[in-house]
Design an enzyme around this catalytic site. Sequence first.
Site, short mmCIF file in Angstrom:
data_model
loop_
_atom_site.label_atom_id
_atom_site.label_comp_id
_atom_site.label_asym_id
_atom_site.label_seq_id
_atom_site.Cartn_x
_atom_site.Cartn_y
_atom_site.Cartn_z
N ASP A 238 -16.07 79.43 21.36
CA ASP A 238 -16.08 79.17 22.99
C ASP A 238 -16.47 80.19 23.79
O ASP A 238 -16.10 81.34 24.32
CB ASP A 238 -15.87 78.21 23.20
CG ASP A 238 -16.41 77.34 24.32
OD1 ASP A 238 -17.19 76.38 23.02
OD2 ASP A 238 -16.96 77.32 25.42
N ASN B 36 -27.06 79.48 31.97
CA ASN B 36 -28.49 79.04 31.42
C ASN B 36 -29.02 78.94 32.65
O ASN B 36 -29.96 78.58 33.46
CB ASN B 36 -27.85 77.99 30.99
CG ASN B 36 -28.27 78.11 29.06
OD1 ASN B 36 -28.90 78.89 28.79
ND2 ASN B 36 -27.71 77.12 29.13
N HIS C 103 -33.15 79.17 30.35
CA HIS C 103 -32.20 79.04 28.84
C HIS C 103 -32.29 80.47 28.14
O HIS C 103 -32.01 80.43 26.39
CB HIS C 103 -32.59 77.94 28.36
CG HIS C 103 -32.40 76.06 29.40
ND1 HIS C 103 -30.53 76.02 29.57
CD2 HIS C 103 -32.57 76.10 30.12
CE1 HIS C 103 -30.61 75.10 29.34
NE2 HIS C 103 -31.54 74.95 30.36
N ASP D 22 -30.53 82.08 25.03
CA ASP D 22 -30.99 82.22 23.53
C ASP D 22 -30.40 82.93 23.51
O ASP D 22 -29.75 83.53 22.19
CB ASP D 22 -32.16 81.06 23.48
CG ASP D 22 -31.88 79.94 23.29
OD1 ASP D 22 -31.45 79.41 23.25
OD2 ASP D 22 -33.60 79.21 23.19
N GLU E 271 -22.29 76.56 22.39
CA GLU E 271 -22.01 77.57 22.54
C GLU E 271 -20.81 77.85 21.56
O GLU E 271 -20.07 79.23 22.07
CB GLU E 271 -21.93 78.25 23.89
CG GLU E 271 -20.93 77.20 25.04
CD GLU E 271 -21.74 75.77 25.54
OE1 GLU E 271 -20.83 76.09 26.04
OE2 GLU E 271 -22.41 75.26 24.64
#
Length: 260
Positions: free
Chosen positions: A116, A124, A129, A133, A160
């Site tokens: 994680d 973000n 965002h 990505d 994530e």
Amino acid sequence: MTRISRLNFWVLTVGGAVVCAALCSAVTAYFIAPFGWQVMRVSLALALGLPLGLGLPIFAFLAVKLRELSESNDRLLRLNRLDALTGVLNRATFTAEAEGVLADRDARSGVLLIIDVDHFKQINDCHGHRAGDEALVAIGRSLEAAVEGRSALVGRLGGEEFGILLPCLRADMATLVGEHVRLAIETMARPASLEAHPITVSVGACAFTTPSEFARVFNRADEALYASKRNGRNRVTLAAGDVPEDTRGQEPRPRFAQVR
């Protein structure tokens, strides 16, 4: 076009036209023979020329369309198997293939890692965002590179969170591999938009023997992951029995590179 598809293209195009021409010539020779050589010669010329002249472009068109159909099917298969953003396995494919590995008695042992990204929401919120990505894409590539050559399954489980399944890996290698993966992300080349933003991951590891139930192994690795997050993040926690045991970050021994 690959070498095999080129071969198939020419086999279908030229082979189809030649077969048609040969059949037409054979039928013409059988029925026109009684009318003499003069008529036979003209008939055979037509029997050969028309199938080749018309057949080559027709079969070439069919071959192109079949190749396009094959490529479309390949793209659909990839879309069904892979995560659209990162290119690693999607959750459904990862789970299905992992269940197959854990049901295989010949695998004997293996390790499941749940990974994680630490404080991903901050990426973000602070960088947008799109930067998030880009970070996920870079992480997916780094995870694949970290376990390259190990016949591992790498998948995005959602958001994530990623998973890595390493079949036929000894239990005593679980922490070592988990630490190698953690360091691979910490030291990876970050996207330009995140050069000043550290990216780390927390890892939960669970060693298993086969056959095992995937849900149980996953839950144990997930519990270990949350132990990593509770204890400060950016570390590997190995699930020992039913109670996760925090192993903290350890520098991987040199022999790990030799094993890879």
